[in-house]
Scaffold this motif. Structure first.
Motif, PDB file in Angstrom:
ATOM      1  N   LEU A 178      11.028  -2.867  -5.854  1.00 37.38           N
ATOM      2  CA  LEU A 178      12.304  -2.315  -5.073  1.00 37.38           C
ATOM      3  C   LEU A 178      13.522  -2.420  -5.917  1.00 37.38           C
ATOM      4  CD1 LEU A 178      11.231  -1.695  -1.563  1.00 37.38           C
ATOM      5  CD2 LEU A 178      10.662  -0.395  -3.502  1.00 37.38           C
TER       6      LEU A 178
ATOM      7  N   MET B 125      15.802   3.173  -2.705  1.00 42.42           N
ATOM      8  CA  MET B 125      14.746   3.640  -2.562  1.00 42.42           C
ATOM      9  C   MET B 125      14.598   5.061  -2.187  1.00 42.42           C
ATOM     10  SD  MET B 125      14.003   1.037   0.805  1.00 42.42           S
ATOM     11  CE  MET B 125      11.894   1.153   0.533  1.00 42.42           C
TER      12      MET B 125
ATOM     13  N   ALA C  61      14.217   6.849  -0.047  1.00 36.63           N
ATOM     14  CA  ALA C  61      14.206   7.425   1.287  1.00 36.63           C
ATOM     15  C   ALA C  61      15.410   7.724   2.004  1.00 36.63           C
ATOM     16  CB  ALA C  61      13.957   6.379   2.093  1.00 36.63           C
TER      17      ALA C  61
ATOM     18  N   GLU D 276      11.518   5.656   7.983  1.00 35.58           N
ATOM     19  CA  GLU D 276      10.538   5.835   6.086  1.00 35.58           C
ATOM     20  C   GLU D 276      11.028   4.872   4.553  1.00 35.58           C
ATOM     21  OE1 GLU D 276      10.241   9.010   2.133  1.00 35.58           O
ATOM     22  OE2 GLU D 276      11.988   9.715   3.585  1.00 35.58           O
TER      23      GLU D 276
ATOM     24  N   LEU E 282       7.952   2.925   3.491  1.00 33.64           N
ATOM     25  CA  LEU E 282       7.846   2.932   1.746  1.00 33.64           C
ATOM     26  C   LEU E 282       7.229   1.245   1.736  1.00 33.64           C
ATOM     27  CD1 LEU E 282      10.332   5.445   0.345  1.00 33.64           C
ATOM     28  CD2 LEU E 282       7.690   5.451   0.324  1.00 33.64           C
TER      29      LEU E 282
ATOM     30  N   GLU F  19       4.033   0.029   2.578  1.00 31.61           N
ATOM     31  CA  GLU F  19       3.521   0.452   1.799  1.00 31.61           C
ATOM     32  C   GLU F  19       3.108  -0.618   0.132  1.00 31.61           C
ATOM     33  OE1 GLU F  19       3.645   4.656   0.808  1.00 31.61           O
ATOM     34  OE2 GLU F  19       3.116   5.363   2.964  1.00 31.61           O
ATOM     35  N   ALA F  20       4.762  -0.746  -0.353  1.00 27.40           N
ATOM     36  CA  ALA F  20       4.616  -1.216  -1.650  1.00 27.40           C
ATOM     37  C   ALA F  20       4.282  -3.118  -1.507  1.00 27.40           C
ATOM     38  CB  ALA F  20       6.538  -2.041  -1.792  1.00 27.40           C
TER      39      ALA F  20
END
Length: 189
Positions: A129, A173, A175, A180, A184, A187-188
């Motif tokens: 990220l 990000m 977002a 959110e 994220l 999920e990463a």
């Protein structure tokens, strides 16, 4: 009827009782040396009696741990609660929520007593990220469900500064909300 706690209950008895409690507990002297750990604490970090308390704190949390310790030693805080990473006996990092208080004998500070109130599943690190160290700290706290006020207290920042870090994090990000951003990050992982 007999009282559950006798009036002769003293520090020696307390230490004996705490030795068998399943909550990691410790005592650090005013110079920062670990003087006592119960069995539950030794099972997490090993027998570190005689070592500086920072020897078990993960490097990225050492400064904050020292600041919290100093606040209690100087008398500017009567209790501190913080999430820190400690180095386990096996070398792994373990996130813990610690509550600690200064201990006095009369007017004389004899050390800091603390307990681990929770072992926390640590949010994953997200190098993909490309976050700044502060954004990573803020994201980890958002993933733990912390509010702006809680983040400000934990990182010793103003609420406005935390809001600015959150805005920058969301922008980085891509977002639109804190939720959110946490999703994220999950999920990463």
């Amino acid at each position: 009827m007999v009282d559950a706690i006798s009036p002769t209950f003293d520090a020696a008895h307390l230490e004996e009782v705490l030795e068998h409690v399943n909550v990691p507990s410790y005592h650090i002297d005013p110079t920062g040396v670990v003087r006592w750990l119960n069995a539950a604490a030794r099972s997490v970090v090993g027998d570190v009696r005689g070592s500086q308390f920072t020897s078990v704190v993960a490097p990225q949390d050492t400064r904050r741990a020292r600041e919290l310790f100093a606040r209690k030693v100087l008398g500017t805080a009567t209790v501190t609660d913080a999430v820190l990473e400690v180095m386990a006996a096996d070398g792994e990092r373990v996130a813990v929520e610690i509550s600690s208080v200064p201990v006095y004998q009369g007017d004389h500070l004899i050390g800091i007593f603390g307990q681990v109130s929770d072992l926390i599943e640590e949010p994953q690190v997200h190098p993909e990220l490309h976050l700044t160290p502060r954004q990573s700290e803020v994201l980890a706290l958002l993933e733990r469900g912390r509010t702006t006020k809680q983040i400000a207290e934990e990182l010793h920042l103003s609420r406005d500064t935390v809001r600015n870090h959150v805005k920058a994090l969301l922008r980085t990000m891509g977002a639109h909300s804190r939720l959110e951003a946490a999703a994220l990050a999950h999920e990463a992982a």
